[in-house]
Scaffold this active site. Structure first.
Site, PDB file in Angstrom:
ATOM      1  N   ASN A  75       9.629  -5.260  -4.142  1.00 53.24           N
ATOM      2  CA  ASN A  75      10.102  -6.385  -3.330  1.00 53.24           C
ATOM      3  C   ASN A  75      10.023  -7.662  -4.190  1.00 53.24           C
ATOM      4  OD1 ASN A  75       9.814  -8.762  -1.661  1.00 53.24           O
ATOM      5  ND2 ASN A  75       9.715  -7.396   0.095  1.00 53.24           N
ATOM      6  N   ASP A 130      10.914 -10.825  -3.211  1.00 50.64           N
ATOM      7  CA  ASP A 130      10.908 -12.075  -2.426  1.00 50.64           C
ATOM      8  C   ASP A 130      10.028 -13.161  -3.051  1.00 50.64           C
ATOM      9  OD1 ASP A 130      12.415 -10.712  -0.564  1.00 50.64           O
ATOM     10  OD2 ASP A 130      10.809 -10.536   0.916  1.00 50.64           O
ATOM     11  N   HIS A 131       8.888 -12.745  -3.631  1.00 53.98           N
ATOM     12  CA  HIS A 131       7.940 -13.755  -4.120  1.00 53.98           C
ATOM     13  C   HIS A 131       8.459 -14.498  -5.350  1.00 53.98           C
ATOM     14  CE1 HIS A 131       4.951 -12.955  -1.143  1.00 53.98           C
ATOM     15  NE2 HIS A 131       5.128 -11.673  -1.339  1.00 53.98           N
ATOM     16  N   HIS A 164      14.016  -9.432   1.650  1.00 53.36           N
ATOM     17  CA  HIS A 164      14.043  -9.748   3.086  1.00 53.36           C
ATOM     18  C   HIS A 164      14.837 -11.044   3.233  1.00 53.36           C
ATOM     19  CE1 HIS A 164      11.375 -10.548   6.938  1.00 53.36           C
ATOM     20  NE2 HIS A 164      12.663 -10.621   7.182  1.00 53.36           N
ATOM     21  N   ARG A 206      15.468 -13.773   5.431  1.00 57.07           N
ATOM     22  CA  ARG A 206      14.914 -14.351   6.661  1.00 57.07           C
ATOM     23  C   ARG A 206      15.900 -15.328   7.280  1.00 57.07           C
ATOM     24  NH1 ARG A 206       9.574 -14.538   8.196  1.00 57.07           N
ATOM     25  NH2 ARG A 206       8.249 -13.066   7.101  1.00 57.07           N
ATOM     26  N   ARG A 239      13.752 -18.809   3.745  1.00 60.54           N
ATOM     27  CA  ARG A 239      12.656 -19.466   3.028  1.00 60.54           C
ATOM     28  C   ARG A 239      12.469 -18.936   1.609  1.00 60.54           C
ATOM     29  NH1 ARG A 239       7.301 -16.948   5.781  1.00 60.54           N
ATOM     30  NH2 ARG A 239       8.203 -17.759   7.672  1.00 60.54           N
ATOM     31  N   HIS A 240      12.905 -17.723   1.339  1.00 61.18           N
ATOM     32  CA  HIS A 240      12.853 -17.263  -0.063  1.00 61.18           C
ATOM     33  C   HIS A 240      14.225 -16.752  -0.518  1.00 61.18           C
ATOM     34  CE1 HIS A 240      11.736 -13.677   2.178  1.00 61.18           C
ATOM     35  NE2 HIS A 240      10.462 -14.017   2.298  1.00 61.18           N
ATOM     36  N   GLU A 255      15.741  -5.846   4.024  1.00 66.74           N
ATOM     37  CA  GLU A 255      14.861  -6.011   5.199  1.00 66.74           C
ATOM     38  C   GLU A 255      15.423  -7.102   6.075  1.00 66.74           C
ATOM     39  OE1 GLU A 255      10.827  -7.007   4.408  1.00 66.74           O
ATOM     40  OE2 GLU A 255      10.490  -5.201   3.258  1.00 66.74           O
ATOM     41  N   THR A 260       3.739 -13.887   6.198  1.00 70.32           N
ATOM     42  CA  THR A 260       4.443 -12.664   5.810  1.00 70.32           C
ATOM     43  C   THR A 260       4.587 -11.815   7.074  1.00 70.32           C
ATOM     44  OG1 THR A 260       4.405 -10.724   4.335  1.00 70.32           O
ATOM     45  CG2 THR A 260       2.275 -11.512   5.154  1.00 70.32           C
ATOM     46  N   THR A 261       5.290 -10.687   6.977  1.00 68.75           N
ATOM     47  CA  THR A 261       5.482  -9.848   8.164  1.00 68.75           C
ATOM     48  C   THR A 261       4.112  -9.401   8.688  1.00 68.75           C
ATOM     49  OG1 THR A 261       7.452  -9.051   7.059  1.00 68.75           O
ATOM     50  CG2 THR A 261       6.765  -7.872   9.041  1.00 68.75           C
ATOM     51  N   GLU A 295       9.282   2.968   8.167  1.00 66.83           N
ATOM     52  CA  GLU A 295       8.387   2.476   7.124  1.00 66.83           C
ATOM     53  C   GLU A 295       7.046   2.232   7.788  1.00 66.83           C
ATOM     54  OE1 GLU A 295       9.583  -0.821   4.542  1.00 66.83           O
ATOM     55  OE2 GLU A 295       7.460  -1.295   4.220  1.00 66.83           O
ATOM     56  N   HIS A 354       3.300  -2.709   2.625  1.00 68.20           N
ATOM     57  CA  HIS A 354       2.590  -3.923   3.021  1.00 68.20           C
ATOM     58  C   HIS A 354       1.142  -3.865   2.540  1.00 68.20           C
ATOM     59  CE1 HIS A 354       1.836  -7.703   4.911  1.00 68.20           C
ATOM     60  NE2 HIS A 354       3.130  -7.777   5.161  1.00 68.20           N
ATOM     61  N   GLY A 355       0.847  -4.724   1.575  1.00 63.64           N
ATOM     62  CA  GLY A 355      -0.520  -4.837   1.079  1.00 63.64           C
ATOM     63  C   GLY A 355      -0.943  -3.731   0.125  1.00 63.64           C
ATOM     64  N   GLY A 369       5.375  -5.559  -3.138  1.00 60.97           N
ATOM     65  CA  GLY A 369       5.839  -6.851  -3.610  1.00 60.97           C
ATOM     66  C   GLY A 369       4.750  -7.717  -4.198  1.00 60.97           C
ATOM     67  N   PHE A 370       3.897  -8.235  -3.318  1.00 63.16           N
ATOM     68  CA  PHE A 370       2.961  -9.286  -3.744  1.00 63.16           C
ATOM     69  C   PHE A 370       2.099  -8.861  -4.933  1.00 63.16           C
ATOM     70  CE2 PHE A 370      -0.900 -11.845  -3.499  1.00 63.16           C
ATOM     71  CZ  PHE A 370      -0.333 -13.106  -3.587  1.00 63.16           C
TER      72      PHE A 370
HETATM   73  N1  PXP Z   1       7.366  -3.720   3.653  1.00 58.68           N
HETATM   74  C1  PXP Z   1       7.702  -4.677   4.541  1.00 58.68           C
HETATM   75  C2  PXP Z   1       8.443  -4.281   5.772  1.00 58.68           C
HETATM   76  C3  PXP Z   1       7.374  -6.025   4.296  1.00 58.68           C
HETATM   77  O1  PXP Z   1       7.734  -6.960   5.192  1.00 58.68           O
HETATM   78  C4  PXP Z   1       6.705  -6.358   3.102  1.00 58.68           C
HETATM   79  C5  PXP Z   1       6.375  -7.791   2.817  1.00 58.68           C
HETATM   80  O2  PXP Z   1       7.520  -8.512   2.572  1.00 58.68           O
HETATM   81  C6  PXP Z   1       6.394  -5.321   2.209  1.00 58.68           C
HETATM   82  C7  PXP Z   1       6.713  -4.004   2.516  1.00 58.68           C
HETATM   83  C8  PXP Z   1       5.707  -5.588   0.917  1.00 58.68           C
HETATM   84  O3  PXP Z   1       4.416  -6.072   1.146  1.00 58.68           O
HETATM   85  P1  PXP Z   1       3.572  -6.648  -0.049  1.00 58.68           P
HETATM   86  O4  PXP Z   1       4.295  -7.874  -0.529  1.00 58.68           O
HETATM   87  O5  PXP Z   1       2.257  -6.958   0.575  1.00 58.68           O
HETATM   88  O6  PXP Z   1       3.502  -5.579  -1.092  1.00 58.68           O
END
Ligand code: PXP
Length: 240
Positions: A7, A9-10, A43, A45, A49-50, A70, A100-101, A152, A192-193, A215-216
């Site tokens: 991802n 986005d960042h 994503h 949005r 924002r990004h 997304e 974030t989501t 997911e 996520h995370g 992503g992050f």
């Molecule tokens: N999956 C979804 C649906 C998300 O919204 C995000 C965050 O944008 C991620 C995965 C990735 O999460 P992370 O940035 O914490 O890895």
């Protein structure tokens, strides 16, 4: 074998923080793929924002692997997704004030809206539509009933668990959810995370995961060691 989707986005968040044209998430996507990512996630949005509409157009043209768009069920964004025709559309909840989501979709509560949106995405030629859900049996059953062909799994509670015992307990819930989805004929994605430290346990505990979206952790590590190395290191963990 599990696919690794990054991802980006960042990268766009950093660019937009200075209202600059760099760093460019499109260039970052190219580097991720050259380093071995199987695909790219973004994503779009409602508040842009990004990721921006320009990024979406260029990502569609340049990404060679799997492209995961997304989105929320907002009518304008669904229309852009249909025109973009990504390989995968992942429906997520979206609140303007969130960083974030936060948490999975309430598929049970929003069944009617999802039953309208999902066919629009398939009719546009998108072959895979996933719903981002918590590992709860009724949500997974509802995802199938709403017409999605993938879920997911939201791994945020796994990543944020305060103790190893708590993390193992969430891992068991994720594993049960993955088995249920697999039995229902749904593809299982997760994200996520997830990061370099928690991924090995996730991989050991949760079966049937065909792709992860991260992503992050990878963009944060890239600031220190470079994007190429950050993606290669993660790929080693994911591919085993
Ligand atoms: N999956 C979804 C649906 C998300 O919204 C995000 C965050 O944008 C991620 C995965 C990735 O999460 P992370 O940035 O914490 O890895």
């Amino acid at each position: 074998m599990t696919d690794l989707l990054i991802n980006i986005d960042h990268v766009a968040t950093l660019r937009n923080a200075r209202r600059e044209s760099f760093p460019d998430p499109v260039q970052a996507a190219v580097l991720c793929e050259l380093a071995g990512a199987d695909g790219i996630v973004f994503h779009l949005r409602e508040d842009r924002r990004h990721i921006t509409d320009r990024d979406v157009r260029l990502l569609r043209e340049t990404v060679r692997g799997k492209l995961d768009f997304e989105l929320s069920t907002n009518t304008e964004i669904v229309q852009i997704c249909c025109e973009t025709r990504p390989d995968l559309a992942t429906l997520v909840p979206e609140r303007r004030e969130e960083v974030t989501t936060e948490g999975g979709l309430d598929v049970v509560g929003h069944r009617a809206r999802l039953r309208e949106t999902i066919p629009r995405l398939f009719d546009a030629g998108i072959r895979e539509v996933a719903l981002f859900v918590d590992p709860e049996p009724d949500q997974i059953e509802a995802a199938r009933e709403a017409g999605a062909n993938a879920i997911e799994l939201h791994t945020g509670d796994f990543a944020n668990a305060p103790t190893p015992e708590a993390r193992a307990a969430v891992g068991e819930r994720l594993a049960a959810a993955a088995r249920q989805a697999h039995t229902l004929g749904l593809s299982v994605h997760a994200g996520h995370g997830l990061d370099y430290a928690n991924y090995p346990l996730f991989r050991r505990l949760v079966p049937h995961v065909s792709e992860v979206s991260i992503g992050f952790a990878v963009i944060a590590r890239a600031v220190l060691v470079g994007l190429d190395r950050a993606v290669r290191d993660l790929r080693k963990l994911v591919k085993g």
